[in-house]
Write an enzyme that holds these catalytic residues in place. Structure first.
Site, PDB file in Angstrom:
ATOM      1  N   LYS A 231      33.193  43.577 -17.274  1.00  0.00           N
ATOM      2  CA  LYS A 231      32.783  44.573 -18.260  1.00  0.00           C
ATOM      3  C   LYS A 231      33.959  45.214 -18.975  1.00  0.00           C
ATOM      4  CE  LYS A 231      28.086  45.277 -16.757  1.00  0.00           C
ATOM      5  NZ  LYS A 231      27.054  46.176 -16.205  1.00  0.00           N
ATOM      6  N   ARG A 270      26.856  42.269  -8.442  1.00  0.00           N
ATOM      7  CA  ARG A 270      26.365  41.254  -9.379  1.00  0.00           C
ATOM      8  C   ARG A 270      27.562  40.732 -10.171  1.00  0.00           C
ATOM      9  NH1 ARG A 270      24.648  40.968 -14.738  1.00  0.00           N
ATOM     10  NH2 ARG A 270      22.729  39.750 -15.132  1.00  0.00           N
TER      11      ARG A 270
END
Length: 291
Positions: A231, A270
């Protein structure tokens, strides 16, 4: 709320009704069946390629595989329902037939229902049931676990919603409110997983603060899913001369956050690339055991 088991320094890692129980932080591998994912740019858009990728992730150490057919990157527009179904359902069916524990990443009740019918055992809705009013009753009827993520709006304008006075306190309060609504809607508390929504309506400093205060999220009383993989906040941390590395060059940083999350008691992480994170969570567990 269901009774949580506590392990290590991070508090309640938790048990989710309807899913296997792992003796450490679980690893959720990601398959984006999309042409426009920020992380892998459509590499698994073909059904056969996506199924093979899922099996590869399991071989590398994934405990479950999360299949999604709609990009949720900042600024993304929504895909049509029929197209999302076309992308997702064959992959879920193919992986389930191979014995893989499959979750479906969707904001649509119709996709969740058909994915569960095809073998998915977990619904991972980044909106926590807010995007589709049919989602919560559909999941309640299906009697499968449900991920409630912190969410303030769709990808097209979520960056404008990243305004906080106290990001940890506000995320906790908003997640607690959403959990109450989901339970009131019929989903059993013991089937709920919570996710602080790193990168969703959050700037880098907000994401880092949430990672730094993962212990406080255990106050919600449910297992935590942490999705930091590749991210933007990792890109910001790793940036050289103002330029962040491409998403695919953030996997070592992802594994570092996975180790932190595992040490702090996360139920699962995840990730797009599994091998390094699978090693990281196992080391974190070994360190816990040595204490």
């Amino acid at each position: 709320m269901s009774t949580l088991r506590t392990r290590g320094t991070g508090g309640g890692r938790g048990v989710v009704s309807g899913l296997p129980e792992w003796d450490r932080c679980a690893v959720m591998g990601v398959i984006n069946v999309t042409p426009d994912s920020f992380s892998d740019g459509g590499r698994w858009f073909d059904t056969n390629a996506a199924v093979k990728r899922g099996l590869d992730l399991v071989a590398q150490g994934a405990d479950l595989v999360d299949v999604g057919g709609e990009s949720t990157r900042p600024g993304a527009t929504r895909v049509e329902e029929d197209e999302e179904l076309r992308r997702v359902i064959p992959v879920v069916r193919g992986l389930s037939a191979e014995g893989v524990t499959v979750s479906v990443d969707t904001m649509r009740a119709s996709v969740a229902e058909q994915a569960v019918a095809a073998g998915a055992v977990l619904v991972n809705d980044v909106s926590g049931g807010l995007a589709d009013p049919r989602m919560v009753p559909a999941v309640a009827d299906a009697r499968v676990p449900f991920v409630v993520m912190h969410w303030r709006g769709f990808s097209r304008d979520m960056n404008s919603r990243a305004v906080y006075q106290d990001v940890v306190g506000e995320v906790l309060a908003e997640l607690r409110e959403r959990m109450d609504a989901v339970v009131e809607g019929g989903i059993a508390p013991e089937r709920i997983v919570v996710d602080p929504g790193l990168g969703f309506a959050k700037q880098a400093e907000h994401d880092l603060a949430l990672v730094a205060h993962l212990d406080e999220l255990h106050a919600l009383g449910r297992p935590l899913l942490i999705a930091a993989s590749r991210k933007r906040f990792l890109g910001r941390v790793l940036a050289k001369e103002g330029a962040p590395p491409p998403a695919r060059e953030r996997d070592a940083a992802t594994a570092a956050v996975s180790a932190i999350a595992a040490h702090r008691g996360a139920w699962a992480v995840r990730v797009h690339e599994v091998r390094a994170t699978a090693d990281a969570v196992r080391v974190a567990r070994a360190v816990e055991a040595a204490r």
